[in-house]
Structure formats: structure tokens, C-alpha cells
Scaffold this motif. Structure first.
Motif, PDB file in Angstrom:
ATOM      1  N   ASN A 384      46.693  41.435  51.194  1.00 40.67           N
ATOM      2  CA  ASN A 384      47.151  40.345  50.339  1.00 40.67           C
ATOM      3  C   ASN A 384      46.254  39.124  50.450  1.00 40.67           C
ATOM      4  O   ASN A 384      46.095  38.379  49.480  1.00 40.67           O
ATOM      5  CB  ASN A 384      48.601  39.988  50.673  1.00 40.67           C
ATOM      6  CG  ASN A 384      49.592  40.977  50.106  1.00 40.67           C
ATOM      7  OD1 ASN A 384      49.984  40.903  48.957  1.00 40.67           O
ATOM      8  ND2 ASN A 384      49.987  41.949  50.933  1.00 40.67           N
ATOM      9  N   GLY A 385      45.655  38.919  51.612  1.00 44.78           N
ATOM     10  CA  GLY A 385      44.697  37.828  51.749  1.00 44.78           C
ATOM     11  C   GLY A 385      43.505  38.013  50.829  1.00 44.78           C
ATOM     12  O   GLY A 385      43.033  37.066  50.185  1.00 44.78           O
ATOM     13  N   ARG A 386      43.027  39.249  50.724  1.00 50.22           N
ATOM     14  CA  ARG A 386      41.894  39.545  49.834  1.00 50.22           C
ATOM     15  C   ARG A 386      42.299  39.439  48.369  1.00 50.22           C
ATOM     16  O   ARG A 386      41.572  38.911  47.547  1.00 50.22           O
ATOM     17  CB  ARG A 386      41.340  40.953  50.122  1.00 50.22           C
ATOM     18  CG  ARG A 386      40.602  41.073  51.447  1.00 50.22           C
ATOM     19  CD  ARG A 386      39.633  42.239  51.419  1.00 50.22           C
ATOM     20  NE  ARG A 386      40.287  43.506  51.127  1.00 50.22           N
ATOM     21  CZ  ARG A 386      40.605  44.407  52.033  1.00 50.22           C
ATOM     22  NH1 ARG A 386      40.324  44.176  53.303  1.00 50.22           N
ATOM     23  NH2 ARG A 386      41.166  45.550  51.703  1.00 50.22           N
ATOM     24  N   MET A 387      43.493  39.959  48.050  1.00 59.36           N
ATOM     25  CA  MET A 387      43.907  40.026  46.653  1.00 59.36           C
ATOM     26  C   MET A 387      44.184  38.651  46.054  1.00 59.36           C
ATOM     27  O   MET A 387      43.966  38.431  44.863  1.00 59.36           O
ATOM     28  CB  MET A 387      45.151  40.917  46.518  1.00 59.36           C
ATOM     29  CG  MET A 387      44.867  42.406  46.754  1.00 59.36           C
ATOM     30  SD  MET A 387      46.265  43.485  46.349  1.00 59.36           S
ATOM     31  CE  MET A 387      47.494  42.986  47.534  1.00 59.36           C
ATOM     32  N   TYR A 388      44.668  37.710  46.858  1.00 61.87           N
ATOM     33  CA  TYR A 388      45.098  36.419  46.317  1.00 61.87           C
ATOM     34  C   TYR A 388      44.088  35.292  46.534  1.00 61.87           C
ATOM     35  O   TYR A 388      44.341  34.163  46.097  1.00 61.87           O
ATOM     36  CB  TYR A 388      46.441  36.018  46.949  1.00 61.87           C
ATOM     37  CG  TYR A 388      47.612  36.773  46.400  1.00 61.87           C
ATOM     38  CD1 TYR A 388      48.281  36.331  45.261  1.00 61.87           C
ATOM     39  CD2 TYR A 388      48.060  37.942  47.018  1.00 61.87           C
ATOM     40  CE1 TYR A 388      49.370  37.030  44.757  1.00 61.87           C
ATOM     41  CE2 TYR A 388      49.144  38.643  46.523  1.00 61.87           C
ATOM     42  CZ  TYR A 388      49.796  38.186  45.393  1.00 61.87           C
ATOM     43  OH  TYR A 388      50.860  38.883  44.885  1.00 61.87           O
ATOM     44  N   ASP A 389      42.999  35.557  47.187  1.00 58.84           N
ATOM     45  CA  ASP A 389      42.040  34.505  47.518  1.00 58.84           C
ATOM     46  C   ASP A 389      41.612  33.703  46.292  1.00 58.84           C
ATOM     47  O   ASP A 389      41.743  32.470  46.238  1.00 58.84           O
ATOM     48  CB  ASP A 389      40.818  35.125  48.207  1.00 58.84           C
ATOM     49  CG  ASP A 389      39.823  34.072  48.656  1.00 58.84           C
ATOM     50  OD1 ASP A 389      38.990  33.640  47.837  1.00 58.84           O
ATOM     51  OD2 ASP A 389      39.868  33.673  49.839  1.00 58.84           O
ATOM     52  N   LYS A 390      41.102  34.365  45.275  1.00 61.83           N
ATOM     53  CA  LYS A 390      40.608  33.682  44.077  1.00 61.83           C
ATOM     54  C   LYS A 390      41.726  33.008  43.308  1.00 61.83           C
ATOM     55  O   LYS A 390      41.546  31.923  42.733  1.00 61.83           O
ATOM     56  CB  LYS A 390      39.863  34.660  43.173  1.00 61.83           C
ATOM     57  CG  LYS A 390      38.515  35.105  43.720  1.00 61.83           C
ATOM     58  CD  LYS A 390      37.794  36.013  42.729  1.00 61.83           C
ATOM     59  CE  LYS A 390      36.433  36.444  43.277  1.00 61.83           C
ATOM     60  NZ  LYS A 390      35.717  37.349  42.338  1.00 61.83           N
ATOM     61  N   ALA A 391      42.901  33.622  43.280  1.00 56.79           N
ATOM     62  CA  ALA A 391      44.024  33.058  42.525  1.00 56.79           C
ATOM     63  C   ALA A 391      44.442  31.709  43.093  1.00 56.79           C
ATOM     64  O   ALA A 391      44.717  30.763  42.337  1.00 56.79           O
ATOM     65  CB  ALA A 391      45.203  34.030  42.546  1.00 56.79           C
ATOM     66  N   TYR A 392      44.489  31.572  44.413  1.00 60.30           N
ATOM     67  CA  TYR A 392      44.845  30.292  45.032  1.00 60.30           C
ATOM     68  C   TYR A 392      43.769  29.241  44.761  1.00 60.30           C
ATOM     69  O   TYR A 392      44.082  28.062  44.531  1.00 60.30           O
ATOM     70  CB  TYR A 392      45.052  30.468  46.540  1.00 60.30           C
ATOM     71  CG  TYR A 392      46.452  30.896  46.915  1.00 60.30           C
ATOM     72  CD1 TYR A 392      47.352  30.012  47.484  1.00 60.30           C
ATOM     73  CD2 TYR A 392      46.889  32.205  46.696  1.00 60.30           C
ATOM     74  CE1 TYR A 392      48.643  30.401  47.834  1.00 60.30           C
ATOM     75  CE2 TYR A 392      48.168  32.616  47.024  1.00 60.30           C
ATOM     76  CZ  TYR A 392      49.041  31.709  47.602  1.00 60.30           C
ATOM     77  OH  TYR A 392      50.322  32.098  47.925  1.00 60.30           O
ATOM     78  N   ARG A 393      42.517  29.657  44.786  1.00 59.53           N
ATOM     79  CA  ARG A 393      41.429  28.716  44.511  1.00 59.53           C
ATOM     80  C   ARG A 393      41.492  28.225  43.063  1.00 59.53           C
ATOM     81  O   ARG A 393      41.286  27.035  42.790  1.00 59.53           O
ATOM     82  CB  ARG A 393      40.083  29.378  44.797  1.00 59.53           C
ATOM     83  CG  ARG A 393      39.838  29.681  46.275  1.00 59.53           C
ATOM     84  CD  ARG A 393      38.540  30.460  46.476  1.00 59.53           C
ATOM     85  NE  ARG A 393      38.403  30.897  47.856  1.00 59.53           N
ATOM     86  CZ  ARG A 393      37.778  30.179  48.802  1.00 59.53           C
ATOM     87  NH1 ARG A 393      37.222  29.010  48.500  1.00 59.53           N
ATOM     88  NH2 ARG A 393      37.686  30.630  50.032  1.00 59.53           N
ATOM     89  N   LYS A 394      41.768  29.132  42.141  1.00 61.38           N
ATOM     90  CA  LYS A 394      41.854  28.748  40.732  1.00 61.38           C
ATOM     91  C   LYS A 394      43.003  27.773  40.489  1.00 61.38           C
ATOM     92  O   LYS A 394      42.936  26.940  39.577  1.00 61.38           O
ATOM     93  CB  LYS A 394      42.026  29.993  39.856  1.00 61.38           C
ATOM     94  CG  LYS A 394      40.772  30.851  39.747  1.00 61.38           C
ATOM     95  CD  LYS A 394      41.025  32.089  38.895  1.00 61.38           C
ATOM     96  CE  LYS A 394      39.767  32.954  38.789  1.00 61.38           C
ATOM     97  NZ  LYS A 394      40.018  34.175  37.988  1.00 61.38           N
ATOM     98  N   MET A 395      44.074  27.876  41.297  1.00 62.85           N
ATOM     99  CA  MET A 395      45.199  26.953  41.174  1.00 62.85           C
ATOM    100  C   MET A 395      44.924  25.607  41.841  1.00 62.85           C
ATOM    101  O   MET A 395      45.750  24.689  41.771  1.00 62.85           O
ATOM    102  CB  MET A 395      46.453  27.575  41.816  1.00 62.85           C
ATOM    103  CG  MET A 395      47.053  28.721  41.035  1.00 62.85           C
ATOM    104  SD  MET A 395      48.027  28.125  39.637  1.00 62.85           S
ATOM    105  CE  MET A 395      48.614  29.708  38.983  1.00 62.85           C
ATOM    106  N   GLY A 396      43.768  25.501  42.541  1.00 62.57           N
ATOM    107  CA  GLY A 396      43.443  24.262  43.229  1.00 62.57           C
ATOM    108  C   GLY A 396      44.251  24.043  44.491  1.00 62.57           C
ATOM    109  O   GLY A 396      44.468  22.898  44.913  1.00 62.57           O
ATOM    110  N   LEU A 397      44.713  25.118  45.111  1.00 61.99           N
ATOM    111  CA  LEU A 397      45.516  25.018  46.329  1.00 61.99           C
ATOM    112  C   LEU A 397      44.651  25.149  47.566  1.00 61.99           C
ATOM    113  O   LEU A 397      43.699  25.934  47.596  1.00 61.99           O
ATOM    114  CB  LEU A 397      46.580  26.117  46.344  1.00 61.99           C
ATOM    115  CG  LEU A 397      47.678  26.011  45.279  1.00 61.99           C
ATOM    116  CD1 LEU A 397      48.517  27.281  45.258  1.00 61.99           C
ATOM    117  CD2 LEU A 397      48.559  24.796  45.550  1.00 61.99           C
ATOM    118  N   ASP A 398      44.982  24.348  48.577  1.00 60.75           N
ATOM    119  CA  ASP A 398      44.325  24.494  49.875  1.00 60.75           C
ATOM    120  C   ASP A 398      44.611  25.902  50.386  1.00 60.75           C
ATOM    121  O   ASP A 398      45.738  26.403  50.278  1.00 60.75           O
ATOM    122  CB  ASP A 398      44.870  23.449  50.853  1.00 60.75           C
ATOM    123  CG  ASP A 398      44.038  23.346  52.125  1.00 60.75           C
ATOM    124  OD1 ASP A 398      43.817  24.389  52.764  1.00 60.75           O
ATOM    125  OD2 ASP A 398      43.613  22.235  52.462  1.00 60.75           O
TER     126      ASP A 398
END
Length: 479
Positions: A384-398
Motif C-alpha cells: 500500500n505504501g507503493r500503491m498510494y505514494d503518487k496519489a498522496y503527492r498529487k493531493m499535496g499531502l505530507d
């Protein structure tokens, strides 16, 4: 001249196929547990067979499929060694009088009204100090389970409080591998992760503590054991074992050296040796007898049914069926990962996620589902860390938000899924039925709910700036 045979390229599984397979797996698990009442391992193996056959249908070779199974099993080998040692620990510490002495003391000190709260608090602090939920579960947890039985506390309730405390302390301990893995998988500092878990894990702990206090005072007085029954249990324990303060040496040794960051496996092994030595010295057990006890388990024959049911447990062989369950789970997880069922579903899900609340909810659900399907907290955190990495960055989340969500969505559930390592240990140590204690694990449910709510209301969600390549420019504040 013969032409070289080209290797067949497997077909990618479709979203519809992935969803249908997951539905089939859930139906099989439910049928096995509730209708057939067959061993859980058989349901897992049925799912593994279907997964493997479908993998061949997609074009995967058997060698490729099982090479991934071997890889998953290899990563879980330390857990299997730990599981074996915990069987030794429980048997040795019962034979030595360590666990019976802790039950004896607890029955004289802890009152039924505050038991659930006390069990939750004690296990949480102990797991936080030592960094091992499993070690605390098989020592302090086992003793608290015995005290609960003596006090007339329903065992599923007691198990829920014990599991809540053990896994809360573990996921908030700098000595534990789980939070360190959650932080490392997203490139975060462990202290920053702990700080950002105060609103979720800390808030969940506060809510759980209040619930356990209220539940304790609401338990019907008639449901508890009478003073006479407790006295009978204490007298029976005192008559069966030679009690003295030195019997606490094995458990104190394990707590102290685990807190000093010594590796858990050798520390537990020495704890077993200390327990075996005290069984010989203080309880008059022969070396040949204690050797058989740590292998086959302790058999109590006091004549008191409650005491005998409490203490007749432990031993390496008592965990043989549970180890086979884990191997079945590893087989299923390896095949499931190889054919890409979860990857396909995740790819479609992330394309539809438009808000940070939906992102965190999706992250929590898939983290829990990965533990359910793979039986491993580690696999869940890494995938899940690999799968969501880009999604959190695109949302502008730390990225600490991702670390926290991984921890809250996976760590505690390693003790709730019956075929995961932690769940297997809970069932074998405390003698509860699968799922029976899950509704009472309030620390897990409360922390998970708070994680999702904070995301939807944009509270305690630190932000960060990223460039066009999603590389970090500036981090946000800690909270």
C-alpha cells in the motif's frame, strides 16, 4: 535447425475478473467458517487452489507462480520462529510457576469493575516499552486471560482489551518493526510519525480506555466470580505451585532486555531457559519432564476444572496446526499477488479518487483488505505504501499522512485476522474463538475511524509542496 520456443506472456487480469475472484474468496471463507465449520486453513487452501488455477488460465507458469509463494513465505520465516518460541515460553512459564503466580497476584489485586481498563493499560505500556506485541501477549496477556476467567469476566471482552493494548503499544513503540517499516516505506522520521499519530492512535486509545471503564462498571455483578470462588482459585494455585518472588525473574528479564533493544528471539529463548530452570529448582520438575512439557505443552491435573483449563496449554506442538494455517495463508498471498488481483482493482480505484477523505478511506480499506488476504501486516504496509505514494503527492499531502494511514490501517488488524500471525497467536494463547474478540478491540476501530474522519474534515492533515515531477519542495507542519 529448431526454432527457439518463445515464452508465453501472461494476460493481465481485468477489473471484473478481479472483483469476481474476491467475491468468490469471501464466500469460501464465510462458508468454511460459518456453514461447514471446517478449519480455517482449508478455506484458505481452497482460495489458493482457485487462485493458482486461474493464474495458469491467465498464462502464468507454475514455476513463476510458486516462486512468488516462496518469496512471501521467506519474508515470514522470522514470524514462524517467533511463533514457535512463544509456544515454548507459555509452557515453560506455566511449569515454572511464573504465569500461575501472576494470576495468583492479579486475582488478589485487580477488581472486576476495572479489569478491562487495567488490562488495556498494562499491555499497552508493556508493549510500548518492549516493542513486541507478541511477546507481551504470550506472557502478560496469558496471565491476564487467566485473571479474567477467575474474576468471571467474559473472555472475548478480556481478549479485546488485551489485544487492543498489545497492538496499540506495538505500533507506537520506537523499538517495534511495524511503525519503523511504515515510516521507512515513505521516507519519514519515526518521531514525526509518532507525533502525527497522537490525534489518531492517541485519540483512539482515549476512547477505548473510556469504553473499557464504562463496560467494566456496567458488567452485571452476578456475572462475576464471588469472593469465595476467587479464594478457592487462589488457594488451588498456591497448593499446586511453590510461589515466591523469584518466579517473576523470567518475565522481568524479557521486559528489561527487550526494552534495551536486544533482539527479541534470543531474549525469548533465554526466557524459556530461565523458566525451565525455575521449574526444576522451585517446582521439582525433572529435566526430562520439562523437556517434554515445552515440546508438548503443560497438562494441569489439580482437580479444579477452572485451574486445569487455564493452565493446560502451551508447547511447540500446540502451534503445529496454526503454523500450517500460516503456510496456507502464505501460499494464497503469493498467488494472489502474482496474478495482480489487488493491483488491478487499485488502478481503477485511484483513478476515481477525487478528495483527500476518499483517498484516506480507500487507503485504510485496502490496507485492511491486504492484511485479510495476505495474512501479513508487513506485506500490507509495503504494497500500500507503493500503491498510494503518487496519489498522496498529487493531493499535496505530507507523506507522513501516508505513513500514519498505513500504520492505522494495517498494524492493529494483524491481531484481528484469524489466519494472520498475530491473530493465530491470540486464538492459541487466550483460547478464544476466531472473530469473537474482534468487536471489543475498540482501540483499533476508534483509531481507524478517527483517521478517516480527520481526512474528510481536513483536520491534522499536514500539507507539503511538490514540483511537477512530484519531488518534495517543502514539508508542512507536523500536525
Amino acid at each position: 535447425m529448431k526454432e527457439k520456443k518463445t515464452k508465453k506472456v501472461p494476460r493481465k487480469i481485468s477489473l471484473v475478473e478481479s472483483i469476481l475472484l474476491l467475491i468468490v474468496f469471501v464466500v469460501i471463507m464465510i462458508w468454511t467458517a460459518l456453514i461447514a465449520k471446517a478449519p480455517t486453513a482449508m478455506g484458505v487452501l481452497y482460495c489458493a487452489v482457485i487462485c493458482g488455477v486461474y493464474g495458469v488460465y491467465l498464462g502464468h507458469g507454475w514455476d513463476d507462480l510458486f516462486s512468488n509463494v516462496y518469496k512471501v513465505a521467506q519474508t515470514a520465516m522470522p514470524a514462524l520462529y517467533f511463533l514457535m518460541l512463544t509456544g515454548f515460553v507459555s509452557a515453560a512459564w506455566i511449569a515454572s510457576g511464573t504465569i500461575p503466580y501472576m494470576i495468583y497476584l492479579g486475582l488478589g489485586i485487580i477488581k472486576p469493575a476495572i479489569f478491562l481498563f487495567s488490562a488495556f493499560l498494562m499491555t499497552a505500556v508493556a508493549a510500548m516499552v518492549t516493542g513486541t506485541s507478541w511477546g507481551i501477549l504470550t506472557s502478560l496477556g496469558l496471565a491476564l486471560g487467566g485473571i479474567a476467567t477467575g474474576l468471571g469476566i467474559p473472555l472475548p471482552m478480556a481478549a479485546g482489551a488485551i489485544v487492543s493494548g498489545c497492538f496499540l503499544g506495538d505500533k507506537w513503540s520506537p523499538l517495534s518493526d511495524t511503525p519503523n517499516l511504515a515510516a521507512a516505506s515513505t521516507g519519514q522520521n519515526i518521531i514525526k510519525l509518532f507525533t502525527n499519530m497522537i490525534p489518531t492512535a492517541g485519540g483512539g486509545a482515549l476512547i477505548a480506555g473510556i469504553i473499557y471503564l464504562v463496560m467494566g462498571f456496567m458488567l452485571p455483578q452476578s456475572g462475576g466470580a464471588s469472593i469465595g470462588e476467587i479464594t478457592t482459585l487462589r488457594d488451588g494455585l498456591a497448593a499446586s505451585f511453590d510461589f515466591n518472588i523469584l518466579l517473576l525473574i523470567p518475565i522481568i528479564f524479557v521486559f528489561v532486555f527487550a526494552a534495551m533493544k536486544y533482539p527479541a528471539l534470543p531474549v525469548l529463548f533465554i526466557g524459556v531457559i530461565l523458566g525451565m530452570g525455575e521449574a526444576v529448582i522451585f517446582q521439582g520438575v525433572g529435566f526430562k519432564e520439562i523437556t517434554g512439557i515445552v515440546w508438548n505443552g503443560y497438562k494441569s491435573a489439580t482437580g479444579n476444572l477452572v485451574i486445569d483449563s487455564l493452565l493446560s496449554r502451551g508447547g511447540c506442538m500446540s502451534l503445529a496446526g496454526l503454523v500450517m494455517l500460516l503456510f496456507a495463508a502464505f501460499t494464497f498471498a503469493g498467488l494472489l499477488e502474482k496474478i495482480g488481483v489487488l493491483d488491478t482493482i487499485m488502478e481503477k480505484l485511484l483513478n476515481r479518487v477525487k478528495s483527500q477523505g476518499a483517498l484516506v478511506l480507500c487507503n485504510v480499506l485496502t490496507s485492511m483488505a491486504t492484511v485479510l488476504l495476505s495474512s501479513s501486516v508487513y506485506v500490507s504496509i509495503i504494497l500500500n505504501g507503493r500503491m498510494y505514494d503518487k496519489a498522496y503527492r498529487k493531493m499535496g499531502l505530507d507523506m507522513v499522512c501516508l505513513s500514519r494511514t498505513l500504520s492505522e490501517g494495517a498494524a492493529h488488524y494483524g491481531g484481528l485476522v484469524p489466519w494472520s500471525g498475530g491473530g493465530v497467536l491470540v486464538i492459541s494463547t487466550l483460547g478464544v474463538l476466531p472473530w469473537s474478540y474482534v468487536p471489543y478491540a475498540f482501540a483499533a476501530w476508534a483509531a481507524t475511524l478517527l483517521t478517516v474522519l480527520f481526512a474528510y474534515f481536513n483536520i491534522f492533515m499536514p500539507k507539503a509542496d511538490y514540483d511537477e515531477n512530484l519531488e518534495l519542495v517543502e514539508e508542512g507542519v507536523a500536525l
